[in-house]
Structures are given as structure tokens and as C-alpha cells.
Motif scaffolding. Structure first.
Motif, PDB file in Angstrom:
ATOM      1  N   TRP A   1       9.356  -6.842 -12.786  1.00 54.75           N
ATOM      2  CA  TRP A   1      10.814  -6.554 -13.568  1.00 54.75           C
ATOM      3  C   TRP A   1      11.969  -7.348 -13.408  1.00 54.75           C
ATOM      4  O   TRP A   1      13.259  -7.573 -12.533  1.00 54.75           O
ATOM      5  CB  TRP A   1      11.092  -4.861 -12.252  1.00 54.75           C
ATOM      6  CG  TRP A   1      10.124  -4.016 -11.615  1.00 54.75           C
ATOM      7  CD1 TRP A   1       9.139  -4.048 -11.690  1.00 54.75           C
ATOM      8  CD2 TRP A   1      10.372  -2.916 -12.971  1.00 54.75           C
ATOM      9  NE1 TRP A   1       8.619  -2.738 -10.900  1.00 54.75           N
ATOM     10  CE2 TRP A   1       9.294  -2.517 -12.433  1.00 54.75           C
ATOM     11  CE3 TRP A   1      11.190  -2.912 -13.492  1.00 54.75           C
ATOM     12  CZ2 TRP A   1       8.913  -1.281 -12.487  1.00 54.75           C
ATOM     13  CZ3 TRP A   1      11.054  -1.021 -14.081  1.00 54.75           C
ATOM     14  CH2 TRP A   1      10.003  -0.757 -13.753  1.00 54.75           C
TER      15      TRP A   1
ATOM     16  N   TRP B   1      15.325  -2.660 -12.701  1.00 56.70           N
ATOM     17  CA  TRP B   1      15.107  -2.671 -11.429  1.00 56.70           C
ATOM     18  C   TRP B   1      16.067  -1.869 -10.290  1.00 56.70           C
ATOM     19  O   TRP B   1      15.704  -0.825 -10.314  1.00 56.70           O
ATOM     20  CB  TRP B   1      15.466  -3.892 -10.749  1.00 56.70           C
ATOM     21  CG  TRP B   1      14.732  -3.824  -9.203  1.00 56.70           C
ATOM     22  CD1 TRP B   1      15.777  -3.461  -7.987  1.00 56.70           C
ATOM     23  CD2 TRP B   1      13.906  -5.232  -8.539  1.00 56.70           C
ATOM     24  NE1 TRP B   1      15.247  -3.583  -6.430  1.00 56.70           N
ATOM     25  CE2 TRP B   1      13.654  -4.574  -7.795  1.00 56.70           C
ATOM     26  CE3 TRP B   1      12.592  -5.216  -8.776  1.00 56.70           C
ATOM     27  CZ2 TRP B   1      12.664  -4.914  -6.217  1.00 56.70           C
ATOM     28  CZ3 TRP B   1      11.431  -5.390  -8.031  1.00 56.70           C
ATOM     29  CH2 TRP B   1      11.474  -5.821  -7.444  1.00 56.70           C
TER      30      TRP B   1
ATOM     31  N   PHE C   1      13.940   0.289  -3.495  1.00 58.17           N
ATOM     32  CA  PHE C   1      11.970  -0.048  -3.064  1.00 58.17           C
ATOM     33  C   PHE C   1      11.016  -0.187  -1.989  1.00 58.17           C
ATOM     34  O   PHE C   1      12.210  -0.431  -1.151  1.00 58.17           O
ATOM     35  CB  PHE C   1      11.200  -1.245  -4.025  1.00 58.17           C
ATOM     36  CG  PHE C   1      11.261  -1.459  -5.173  1.00 58.17           C
ATOM     37  CD1 PHE C   1      11.212  -1.575  -6.246  1.00 58.17           C
ATOM     38  CD2 PHE C   1      12.561  -0.714  -6.080  1.00 58.17           C
ATOM     39  CE1 PHE C   1      10.679  -1.649  -7.813  1.00 58.17           C
ATOM     40  CE2 PHE C   1      12.590  -0.819  -7.432  1.00 58.17           C
ATOM     41  CZ  PHE C   1      11.628  -1.288  -8.194  1.00 58.17           C
TER      42      PHE C   1
ATOM     43  N   ARG D   1       8.467  -3.767  -2.912  1.00 57.71           N
ATOM     44  CA  ARG D   1       9.669  -4.579  -2.799  1.00 57.71           C
ATOM     45  C   ARG D   1       8.478  -6.160  -2.459  1.00 57.71           C
ATOM     46  O   ARG D   1       7.956  -6.277  -1.873  1.00 57.71           O
ATOM     47  CB  ARG D   1      10.800  -4.866  -2.229  1.00 57.71           C
ATOM     48  CG  ARG D   1      11.888  -6.158  -2.877  1.00 57.71           C
ATOM     49  CD  ARG D   1      12.661  -6.726  -2.451  1.00 57.71           C
ATOM     50  NE  ARG D   1      13.048  -5.624  -0.157  1.00 57.71           N
ATOM     51  CZ  ARG D   1      12.894  -6.196   0.295  1.00 57.71           C
ATOM     52  NH1 ARG D   1      12.505  -7.346   0.927  1.00 57.71           N
ATOM     53  NH2 ARG D   1      12.458  -5.664   1.821  1.00 57.71           N
TER      54      ARG D   1
ATOM     55  N   TRP E   1       6.594   2.274  -5.194  1.00 57.47           N
ATOM     56  CA  TRP E   1       7.224   0.619  -5.799  1.00 57.47           C
ATOM     57  C   TRP E   1       7.530   0.363  -4.340  1.00 57.47           C
ATOM     58  O   TRP E   1       8.256   0.836  -3.779  1.00 57.47           O
ATOM     59  CB  TRP E   1       8.296   0.584  -6.485  1.00 57.47           C
ATOM     60  CG  TRP E   1       8.056   1.362  -8.016  1.00 57.47           C
ATOM     61  CD1 TRP E   1       8.513   2.714  -8.648  1.00 57.47           C
ATOM     62  CD2 TRP E   1       7.330   0.983  -8.937  1.00 57.47           C
ATOM     63  NE1 TRP E   1       7.829   3.113  -9.573  1.00 57.47           N
ATOM     64  CE2 TRP E   1       7.452   1.917 -10.037  1.00 57.47           C
ATOM     65  CE3 TRP E   1       6.751  -0.311  -8.976  1.00 57.47           C
ATOM     66  CZ2 TRP E   1       6.901   1.754 -11.167  1.00 57.47           C
ATOM     67  CZ3 TRP E   1       6.060  -0.614 -10.448  1.00 57.47           C
ATOM     68  CH2 TRP E   1       5.622  -0.106 -11.636  1.00 57.47           C
TER      69      TRP E   1
ATOM     70  N   SER F   1       6.217  -7.568  -7.709  1.00 60.12           N
ATOM     71  CA  SER F   1       6.821  -6.599  -8.149  1.00 60.12           C
ATOM     72  C   SER F   1       8.297  -7.213  -8.543  1.00 60.12           C
ATOM     73  O   SER F   1       8.947  -6.527  -9.785  1.00 60.12           O
ATOM     74  CB  SER F   1       8.062  -5.177  -7.710  1.00 60.12           C
ATOM     75  OG  SER F   1       8.460  -5.914  -6.146  1.00 60.12           O
ATOM     76  N   THR F   2       8.468  -8.059  -8.187  1.00 58.87           N
ATOM     77  CA  THR F   2       9.798  -9.161  -8.399  1.00 58.87           C
ATOM     78  C   THR F   2       9.514  -9.526  -9.631  1.00 58.87           C
ATOM     79  O   THR F   2      10.595  -9.466 -11.232  1.00 58.87           O
ATOM     80  CB  THR F   2      10.758  -9.772  -7.401  1.00 58.87           C
ATOM     81  OG1 THR F   2      10.266 -10.028  -5.877  1.00 58.87           O
ATOM     82  CG2 THR F   2      11.523 -11.071  -7.792  1.00 58.87           C
TER      83      THR F   2
END
Length: 77
Positions: free
Chosen positions: A26, A32, A44, A18, A16, A22-23
Motif C-alpha cells: 500500500w 492506505w 490496520f 500493519r 489487514w 503491507s506497507t
């Protein structure tokens, strides 16, 4: 032994990371945090950290590394 002279296989197994994607994936901060808690460092990966591994593997310093995958996983220790 090399099947293709002059070609070495090296791979970076990414966990995973950042990022904007990904933001968005999640959206719930609570979820998160739950996932981050399963990662040994508790967070992350930063894209720059992943890039540094890739840069190393592509460099002459990794010349003797052949057929390896450098893993960063989300498993707990």
C-alpha cells in the motif's frame, strides 16, 4: 466429540495487518487511509494484537474452545 483425541481445532482469521509487507503493498498513503476507513477501528491491526489472539488460542485458557475461528475482519459495522 473429537475425531482425534487430544486435538482441538482453533483458528485465527487475520485481517489487514500493519507490517513491512503491507506497507510495501500500500505505497499510496491515500489508498492506505481509504482501506483503513473501512475497518471498524479505523486502522490496520498491529502484529502484536494478532499474536495475542494466537497465544490465547494456543494456551490452556482456550481449552474449552473447539472448532472456532476468531475473526478480525475489514467489514464495516
Amino acid at each position: 466429540m473429537s475425531w482425534l483425541p487430544g486435538i482441538s481445532i482453533r483458528r485465527c482469521g487475520v485481517t489487514w495487518t500493519r507490517s513491512l509487507a503491507s506497507t510495501r503493498a500500500w505505497r499510496s498513503f491515500r489508498r492506505w487511509a481509504e482501506v483503513a476507513a473501512t475497518i471498524p477501528y479505523g486502522r490496520f491491526a498491529d502484529p502484536n494484537e494478532v499474536a495475542q489472539v494466537a497465544i490465547f488460542l494456543a494456551s490452556q485458557r482456550a481449552e474449552y474452545v473447539v472448532g472456532q475461528t476468531f475473526m478480525s475482519t475489514v467489514a464495516t459495522c
